[in-house]
Design an enzyme around this catalytic site. Sequence first.
Site, PDB file in Angstrom:
ATOM      1  N   CYS A   4       4.116   6.732  -2.740  1.00 48.52           N
ATOM      2  CA  CYS A   4       3.089   5.442  -2.925  1.00 48.52           C
ATOM      3  C   CYS A   4       4.125   4.077  -2.183  1.00 48.52           C
ATOM      4  O   CYS A   4       5.150   3.998  -2.547  1.00 48.52           O
ATOM      5  CB  CYS A   4       2.909   5.012  -4.243  1.00 48.52           C
ATOM      6  SG  CYS A   4       2.263   3.448  -4.532  1.00 48.52           S
ATOM      7  N   CYS A   7       5.076   1.685  -4.796  1.00 51.85           N
ATOM      8  CA  CYS A   7       6.117   2.133  -5.354  1.00 51.85           C
ATOM      9  C   CYS A   7       7.545   1.869  -4.451  1.00 51.85           C
ATOM     10  O   CYS A   7       8.682   1.431  -5.047  1.00 51.85           O
ATOM     11  CB  CYS A   7       5.973   3.374  -5.989  1.00 51.85           C
ATOM     12  SG  CYS A   7       4.898   3.668  -7.319  1.00 51.85           S
ATOM     13  N   ASP A  30       1.103 -10.195   1.481  1.00 55.77           N
ATOM     14  CA  ASP A  30       0.497  -9.484   2.055  1.00 55.77           C
ATOM     15  C   ASP A  30       0.780  -9.316   3.630  1.00 55.77           C
ATOM     16  O   ASP A  30       0.739 -10.121   4.273  1.00 55.77           O
ATOM     17  CB  ASP A  30      -1.219  -9.524   1.863  1.00 55.77           C
ATOM     18  CG  ASP A  30      -2.162  -8.385   2.284  1.00 55.77           C
ATOM     19  OD1 ASP A  30      -2.503  -7.795   1.393  1.00 55.77           O
ATOM     20  OD2 ASP A  30      -1.944  -7.769   3.472  1.00 55.77           O
ATOM     21  N   ASN A  87      -9.502  -4.889  -5.801  1.00 59.09           N
ATOM     22  CA  ASN A  87     -10.476  -4.027  -5.249  1.00 59.09           C
ATOM     23  C   ASN A  87     -10.212  -2.562  -5.943  1.00 59.09           C
ATOM     24  O   ASN A  87      -9.137  -2.288  -5.914  1.00 59.09           O
ATOM     25  CB  ASN A  87      -9.817  -3.942  -3.682  1.00 59.09           C
ATOM     26  CG  ASN A  87     -10.389  -5.203  -2.943  1.00 59.09           C
ATOM     27  OD1 ASN A  87     -11.352  -5.855  -3.244  1.00 59.09           O
ATOM     28  ND2 ASN A  87      -9.623  -5.480  -2.008  1.00 59.09           N
ATOM     29  N   GLY A  93     -12.931  -1.282  -0.781  1.00 62.08           N
ATOM     30  CA  GLY A  93     -12.141  -1.505   0.244  1.00 62.08           C
ATOM     31  C   GLY A  93     -10.687  -1.302  -0.140  1.00 62.08           C
ATOM     32  O   GLY A  93      -9.810  -1.643   0.314  1.00 62.08           O
ATOM     33  N   HIS A 100      -3.472  -3.532  -7.611  1.00 57.10           N
ATOM     34  CA  HIS A 100      -2.857  -4.929  -7.396  1.00 57.10           C
ATOM     35  C   HIS A 100      -3.660  -5.801  -7.334  1.00 57.10           C
ATOM     36  O   HIS A 100      -4.829  -5.695  -7.210  1.00 57.10           O
ATOM     37  CB  HIS A 100      -2.088  -4.762  -6.003  1.00 57.10           C
ATOM     38  CG  HIS A 100      -2.960  -3.899  -4.710  1.00 57.10           C
ATOM     39  ND1 HIS A 100      -3.365  -2.547  -4.964  1.00 57.10           N
ATOM     40  CD2 HIS A 100      -3.919  -4.709  -3.899  1.00 57.10           C
ATOM     41  CE1 HIS A 100      -4.351  -2.201  -3.970  1.00 57.10           C
ATOM     42  NE2 HIS A 100      -4.751  -3.577  -3.397  1.00 57.10           N
TER      43      HIS A 100
HETATM   44  P1  5GP Z   1      -6.635  -3.194  -0.995  1.00 56.38           P
HETATM   45  O1  5GP Z   1      -7.200  -3.028   0.396  1.00 56.38           O
HETATM   46  O2  5GP Z   1      -6.126  -1.842  -1.525  1.00 56.38           O
HETATM   47  O3  5GP Z   1      -7.148  -3.907  -2.046  1.00 56.38           O
HETATM   48  O4  5GP Z   1      -5.324  -3.880  -0.618  1.00 56.38           O
HETATM   49  C1  5GP Z   1      -4.252  -3.358   0.100  1.00 56.38           C
HETATM   50  C2  5GP Z   1      -3.575  -4.730   0.873  1.00 56.38           C
HETATM   51  O5  5GP Z   1      -2.000  -4.198   0.853  1.00 56.38           O
HETATM   52  C3  5GP Z   1      -3.969  -4.808   1.985  1.00 56.38           C
HETATM   53  O6  5GP Z   1      -4.285  -6.070   2.118  1.00 56.38           O
HETATM   54  C4  5GP Z   1      -2.928  -4.716   2.980  1.00 56.38           C
HETATM   55  O7  5GP Z   1      -2.695  -5.492   4.110  1.00 56.38           O
HETATM   56  C5  5GP Z   1      -1.578  -4.643   2.097  1.00 56.38           C
HETATM   57  N1  5GP Z   1      -0.524  -3.834   2.492  1.00 56.38           N
HETATM   58  C6  5GP Z   1      -0.551  -2.436   2.803  1.00 56.38           C
HETATM   59  N2  5GP Z   1       0.636  -1.763   3.045  1.00 56.38           N
HETATM   60  C7  5GP Z   1       1.371  -2.979   3.040  1.00 56.38           C
HETATM   61  C8  5GP Z   1       2.970  -2.868   3.005  1.00 56.38           C
HETATM   62  O8  5GP Z   1       3.634  -2.123   3.222  1.00 56.38           O
HETATM   63  N3  5GP Z   1       3.545  -4.434   3.143  1.00 56.38           N
HETATM   64  C9  5GP Z   1       2.653  -5.134   2.463  1.00 56.38           C
HETATM   65  N4  5GP Z   1       3.360  -6.460   2.361  1.00 56.38           N
HETATM   66  N5  5GP Z   1       1.301  -5.354   2.464  1.00 56.38           N
HETATM   67  C10 5GP Z   1       0.772  -4.135   2.574  1.00 56.38           C
HETATM   68 ZN    ZN Z   2       2.919   3.303  -6.785  1.00 58.64          ZN
END
Ligand code: 5GP
Ligand code: ZN
Length: 112
Positions: A4, A7, A30, A87, A93, A100
Site C-alpha cells: 500500500c 502505508c 497530493d 472517494n 474514482g 483518505h
Molecule cells: P483517490 O483517487 O483514491 O480518491 O485519491 C488518491 C489520491 O492520491 C490521488 O489524488 C493521487 O494524486 C494521490 N496519490 C497517489 N499516489 C500518491 C503518492 O505517492 N504521493 C502523494 N502525495 N499522493 C499520491
Molecule cells: Zn495502507
Amino acid sequence: MNNCIFCKIIKKEVKSDLVYEDEEVIGFNDIYPKSPVHILVVPKKHIQSVNVLKDEDKELIGKMVLVARDLAKERNIFETGYRLTFNTGKDAGQTVDHIHLHLMGGKKLLFA
Ligand code: 5GP
Ligand code: ZN
C-alpha cells in the site's frame, strides 16, 4: 499492508510533502493537486475504504474531519470554502485502497 503506497508514506519508506502528523493521522500534499490546496488526510491504520469502516473507527474518522478543518484554517480557505471528499469504490474514482479524506480548496470547485 504490504503493497500500500499510503502505508509506505506513513512508514516514511516513500517520500511525501507532510503537512500534519500525530499518533493516528497524517496529512500530506497530493502529488497531482487538482486545486491550489489539495491535502490528503490519512489514518495510520490501514482501512481499505468507507465500505469497511467499523463502529470502533467512528472517533478516528471524526478526528480526520477535524484535522482537515484545522488545515483549512491554516491554509486560509476556511472562509472561502473547501471540499472534503472520501472517494469510495470504482465509480467514485478511488485509486488508492487506503481510506483518505481529500481537502480541496483555494478556487471555485466544480463538481467532477
Ligand atoms: P483517490 O483517487 O483514491 O480518491 O485519491 C488518491 C489520491 O492520491 C490521488 O489524488 C493521487 O494524486 C494521490 N496519490 C497517489 N499516489 C500518491 C503518492 O505517492 N504521493 C502523494 N502525495 N499522493 C499520491
Ligand atoms: Zn495502507
